[in-house]
Write a protein that holds these residues in place. Structure first.
Motif, PDB file in Angstrom:
ATOM      1  N   MET A  39      -0.644  13.810  12.175  1.00 23.77           N
ATOM      2  CA  MET A  39      -1.692  14.806  11.999  1.00 23.77           C
ATOM      3  C   MET A  39      -2.495  14.535  10.734  1.00 23.77           C
ATOM      4  SD  MET A  39      -1.525  16.904  14.566  1.00 23.77           S
ATOM      5  CE  MET A  39      -2.420  18.381  14.034  1.00 23.77           C
ATOM      6  N   GLY A  40      -3.758  14.956  10.760  1.00 17.13           N
ATOM      7  CA  GLY A  40      -4.638  14.832   9.604  1.00 17.13           C
ATOM      8  C   GLY A  40      -6.070  15.006  10.055  1.00 17.13           C
ATOM      9  N   GLU A  41      -6.926  15.444   9.138  1.00 10.97           N
ATOM     10  CA  GLU A  41      -8.333  15.605   9.466  1.00 10.97           C
ATOM     11  C   GLU A  41      -9.014  14.251   9.574  1.00 10.97           C
ATOM     12  OE1 GLU A  41      -8.980  18.530  10.809  1.00 10.97           O
ATOM     13  OE2 GLU A  41     -10.525  19.185   9.413  1.00 10.97           O
ATOM     14  N   ASN A  42     -10.298  14.275   9.911  1.00  9.10           N
ATOM     15  CA  ASN A  42     -11.059  13.048  10.022  1.00  9.10           C
ATOM     16  C   ASN A  42     -11.044  12.297   8.684  1.00  9.10           C
ATOM     17  OD1 ASN A  42     -12.649  11.261  11.478  1.00  9.10           O
ATOM     18  ND2 ASN A  42     -14.555  12.160  10.741  1.00  9.10           N
ATOM     19  N   GLY A  43     -10.744  10.996   8.716  1.00  7.97           N
ATOM     20  CA  GLY A  43     -10.678  10.206   7.496  1.00  7.97           C
ATOM     21  C   GLY A  43      -9.332  10.268   6.799  1.00  7.97           C
ATOM     22  N   ALA A  44      -8.334  10.884   7.442  1.00  6.15           N
ATOM     23  CA  ALA A  44      -7.021  11.019   6.808  1.00  6.15           C
ATOM     24  C   ALA A  44      -6.250   9.711   6.798  1.00  6.15           C
ATOM     25  CB  ALA A  44      -6.202  12.093   7.527  1.00  6.15           C
ATOM     26  N   GLY A  45      -6.581   8.782   7.705  1.00  5.49           N
ATOM     27  CA  GLY A  45      -5.884   7.504   7.774  1.00  5.49           C
ATOM     28  C   GLY A  45      -5.076   7.306   9.035  1.00  5.49           C
ATOM     29  N   LYS A  46      -5.166   8.233   9.991  1.00  4.67           N
ATOM     30  CA  LYS A  46      -4.387   8.139  11.225  1.00  4.67           C
ATOM     31  C   LYS A  46      -4.706   6.848  11.995  1.00  4.67           C
ATOM     32  CE  LYS A  46      -5.764  11.924  13.212  1.00  4.67           C
ATOM     33  NZ  LYS A  46      -6.854  12.321  12.298  1.00  4.67           N
ATOM     34  N   SER A  47      -5.994   6.625  12.250  1.00  4.05           N
ATOM     35  CA  SER A  47      -6.395   5.452  13.028  1.00  4.05           C
ATOM     36  C   SER A  47      -6.038   4.158  12.306  1.00  4.05           C
ATOM     37  CB  SER A  47      -7.901   5.487  13.310  1.00  4.05           C
ATOM     38  OG  SER A  47      -8.231   6.580  14.131  1.00  4.05           O
ATOM     39  N   THR A  48      -6.175   4.158  10.978  1.00  6.03           N
ATOM     40  CA  THR A  48      -5.843   2.954  10.214  1.00  6.03           C
ATOM     41  C   THR A  48      -4.357   2.646  10.322  1.00  6.03           C
ATOM     42  OG1 THR A  48      -7.620   3.469   8.658  1.00  6.03           O
ATOM     43  CG2 THR A  48      -5.984   1.869   7.953  1.00  6.03           C
ATOM     44  N   LEU A  49      -3.514   3.665  10.239  1.00  6.81           N
ATOM     45  CA  LEU A  49      -2.074   3.455  10.361  1.00  6.81           C
ATOM     46  C   LEU A  49      -1.720   2.931  11.749  1.00  6.81           C
ATOM     47  CD1 LEU A  49       0.767   3.648   9.250  1.00  6.81           C
ATOM     48  CD2 LEU A  49       0.811   6.070   9.888  1.00  6.81           C
ATOM     49  N   ILE A  50      -2.327   3.506  12.784  1.00  7.72           N
ATOM     50  CA  ILE A  50      -2.067   3.043  14.148  1.00  7.72           C
ATOM     51  C   ILE A  50      -2.476   1.577  14.300  1.00  7.72           C
ATOM     52  CG2 ILE A  50      -2.846   3.269  16.543  1.00  7.72           C
ATOM     53  CD1 ILE A  50      -2.870   6.274  16.127  1.00  7.72           C
ATOM     54  N   LYS A  51      -3.629   1.226  13.753  1.00  7.57           N
ATOM     55  CA  LYS A  51      -4.107  -0.159  13.873  1.00  7.57           C
ATOM     56  C   LYS A  51      -3.230  -1.123  13.080  1.00  7.57           C
ATOM     57  CE  LYS A  51      -8.853   1.020  15.039  1.00  7.57           C
ATOM     58  NZ  LYS A  51     -10.275   1.063  14.614  1.00  7.57           N
ATOM     59  N   ALA A  52      -2.611  -0.650  12.009  1.00  7.80           N
ATOM     60  CA  ALA A  52      -1.650  -1.490  11.289  1.00  7.80           C
ATOM     61  C   ALA A  52      -0.397  -1.711  12.132  1.00  7.80           C
ATOM     62  CB  ALA A  52      -1.281  -0.846   9.952  1.00  7.80           C
ATOM     63  N   LEU A  53       0.056  -0.658  12.823  1.00  9.57           N
ATOM     64  CA  LEU A  53       1.249  -0.768  13.659  1.00  9.57           C
ATOM     65  C   LEU A  53       1.020  -1.618  14.900  1.00  9.57           C
ATOM     66  CD1 LEU A  53       2.605   2.897  13.508  1.00  9.57           C
ATOM     67  CD2 LEU A  53       3.740   0.856  12.627  1.00  9.57           C
ATOM     68  N   THR A  54      -0.246  -1.704  15.342  1.00  9.93           N
ATOM     69  CA  THR A  54      -0.544  -2.452  16.571  1.00  9.93           C
ATOM     70  C   THR A  54      -1.135  -3.827  16.293  1.00  9.93           C
ATOM     71  OG1 THR A  54      -2.682  -1.298  16.699  1.00  9.93           O
ATOM     72  CG2 THR A  54      -0.850  -0.384  17.967  1.00  9.93           C
ATOM     73  N   GLY A  55      -1.200  -4.228  15.029  1.00 11.25           N
ATOM     74  CA  GLY A  55      -1.653  -5.574  14.712  1.00 11.25           C
ATOM     75  C   GLY A  55      -3.146  -5.755  14.620  1.00 11.25           C
ATOM     76  N   VAL A  56      -3.907  -4.669  14.755  1.00 10.40           N
ATOM     77  CA  VAL A  56      -5.360  -4.780  14.648  1.00 10.40           C
ATOM     78  C   VAL A  56      -5.746  -5.030  13.187  1.00 10.40           C
ATOM     79  CG1 VAL A  56      -7.563  -3.593  14.973  1.00 10.40           C
ATOM     80  CG2 VAL A  56      -5.725  -3.316  16.652  1.00 10.40           C
TER      81      VAL A  56
END
Length: 535
Positions: A39-56
């Motif tokens: 959870m987190g608002e826009n710009g919290a880092g959710k998408s960045t963390l997911i992309k780190a976990l998926t190799g993006v």
């Protein structure tokens, strides 16, 4: 009870992009047999963390540990090889292939003749059955089933390799309530099979319906990890927006004190205005000179409602009236023609035109309203550009400078000048202060107050609840793509009271909470009137 060992751990990970630290020393873990919501608002880092976990993305520092081994992902294939699969919001399937071909894509059963389609479809049937989808015909075209079922097919494909980690990024955004429940049945089935599931959603009710554990990020940093039972909705929202209730109570508010006569014909009126999948049918009045705030979490429907009002999106239901006369708003140009201007929340993508000058960006809307074959005279252009650059102290003071070279705050000021140059009756500002410095925020907030005092109507959309409370005469509260309440501002209305409405467990309960707040405001106003009469 001893917790199981994490199947995935992110340890002190940081990722930096030019000018911004997207992840700042973030640690995170996923346990087998759990649904863990990020959870987190826009710009919290959710998408960045997911992309780190998926190799993006590759992390700049820290480490990712999978099943006890440090892994260095150099692409999505290496993450998948480590047992991490992802299903994104936009289903990435091939509608020209069969259901079975989509499930087994890249994992077809082969023999000396090539692909053995009989065995491939049989394997697809087994994969679908494990998801509880055994009634689907793997030989049927994918295009023959609903989007919701396609989402489940995508999950089946992700699990063909017996992945131990499944990441679901906003999987319910295009599903109705019944379809969400079918998806949740599949998620629970996978959880009970020992799969670690990372779930990302902005729907609070869904988060509390499916989650076992919740991690909150804010501004790229780790806030905390909590068991669902230990974190109520109000606490979650407070942690997401970074304000505890004591600080919320201390916020000042420049509320309007006059009692508006709401019996007069409003400037703008909507009845049952809605769009399928975006916003439920909504009633809304906006009076001349009134600032109406839209409050709600990311994904609540604030932007969707604003876009319908402006004609940026076409409604499926409802009617719109301007000064009592029915009108059709089926495009932004139609909105402009009726005196409605809309400043988008996405300054970079839908707002500025980076390679054009400040002058050209300011004049875009005026020229569009007049028509491209009626050029605005050069003298008028110079006067308008000078007026708005001086009014908002745009720096540097160079109208011919490409706007992409300006700071975010100055770009936002130019956009505000663009729409004010059209002299609108109704101005919709979607996140006008996001990502800009404190000084620019103050300038824009003061401008909104001045515009209302001058008779212009303003819809103010912001994730910062204190801004909404400070500036708005009336506040529309949205949750899960529907309007759940509306209150006239007053001493009883605080960021805390708005949070309490949003945090209500259901839409019906939110409406009751909002109604109670509105009644409290009305009682306070009546008492004030009586005191005034007595004096």
């Amino acid at each position: 009870m001893i917790e199981p060992i994490a199947i995935v751990e992110v340890r002190n990970a940081s990722i930096t992009f030019p000018g911004v630290k997207a992840l700042d020393d973030v640690s995170f873990r996923l346990l087998p047999g759990e649904v863990h919501t990020l959870m987190g608002e826009n710009g919290a880092g959710k998408s960045t963390l997911i992309k780190a976990l998926t190799g993006v993305y590759q992390i700049d520092s820290g480490e990712i540990v999978v099943a006890g081994q440090v892994r260095h992902f150099n692409g999505t294939a290496s993450a998948q090889a480590a047992g991490i699969s992802t299903v994104y919001q936009e289903v990435n399937l091939c509608t020209n292939l069969t259901i079975g071909e989509n499930v087994m894509l890249g994992h077809e059963v082969r023999d000396w003749t090539g692909i053995n389609w009989r065995k491939t479809h049989a394997k697809a049937s087994e994969a679908l059955a494990r998801m509880g989808l055994g009634d689907l015909d793997p030989r049927a075209p994918l295009s023959s089933i609903s989007i919701a079922l396609q989402q489940l097919v995508a999950i089946s494909r992700a699990m063909v390799t017996d992945s131990k980690v499944l990441i679901l990024d906003e999987p319910t955004s295009s599903l109705d309530a019944n379809e969400v429940e079918v998806l949740f049945d599949v998620i629970r089935r996978l959880r009970d099979q020992g799969v670690a599931i990372l779930f990302v959603s902005h729907f609070l009710d869904q988060v509390y319906a499916i989650s076992d554990r919740i991690t909150v990020l804010r501004n790229g940093a780790f806030v905390g990890e909590y068991l669902k039972r230990d974190l109520d909705r109000t606490q979650l929202i407070s942690k997401m927006i970074g304000k505890d209730f004591e600080s919320l109570k201390a916020l000042g508010s420049n509320r309007q004190t006059q009692q508006r006569d709401r019996s007069v014909t409003p400037l703008f009126s909507a009845e049952d205005l809605g769009r399928k999948g975006a916003i439920e049918p909504t009633d809304l009045d906006i009076h001349a000179g009134e600032v109406v705030g839209f409050a709600g979490l990311l994904g609540a429907g604030r932007t969707e409602l604003a876009r319908l009002i402006a004609g940026a999106d076409k409604s499926d239901t409802g009617t719109i009236r301007l000064r009592g006369k029915k009108v059709s708003l089926n495009s932004p140009v139609a909105g402009l023609a009726h005196g409605i201007a809309y400043s988008t929340e996405s300054r970079r993508d839908d707002g500025i035109v980076g390679d054009l000058s400040v002058r050209e960006n300011i004049m875009l809307a005026v020229q569009a309203r007049r028509g491209w074959f009626r050029r605005v005279p050069a003298r008028e252009v110079d006067q308008l550009v000078k007026t708005y650059m001086e009014r908002f102290s745009v720096r540097p003071n160079d109208p011919d400078r490409p706007i992409r070279l300006l700071s975010g705050g100055n770009q936002q000021k130019v956009l505000l000048g663009r729409w004010l140059a059209t002299n609108p009756d109704l101005l919709l500002l979607d996140e006008p202060t996001r990502g800009i410095d404190v000084g620019a925020k103050a300038d824009i907030q003061e401008t909104v107050a001045e515009l209302a005092e001058g008779g212009m109507s303003v819809v103010f959309v912001s994730s910062e609840l204190e801004e909404v409370v400070r500036l708005s005469e009336r506040i529309v509260i949205l949750k899960d793509h529907q309007k759940v309440g509306e209150v006239v501002n007053g001493p009883e209305v605080t960021a805390e009271s708005i949070v309490s409405v949003i945090a209500s467990e259901s839409g019906d309960q939110a409406e009751k909470t909002a109604g109670a707040l509105a009644e409290e405001v009305a009682t306070g106003e009546a008492s004030a009137d009586q005191e005034g009469s007595a004096s």
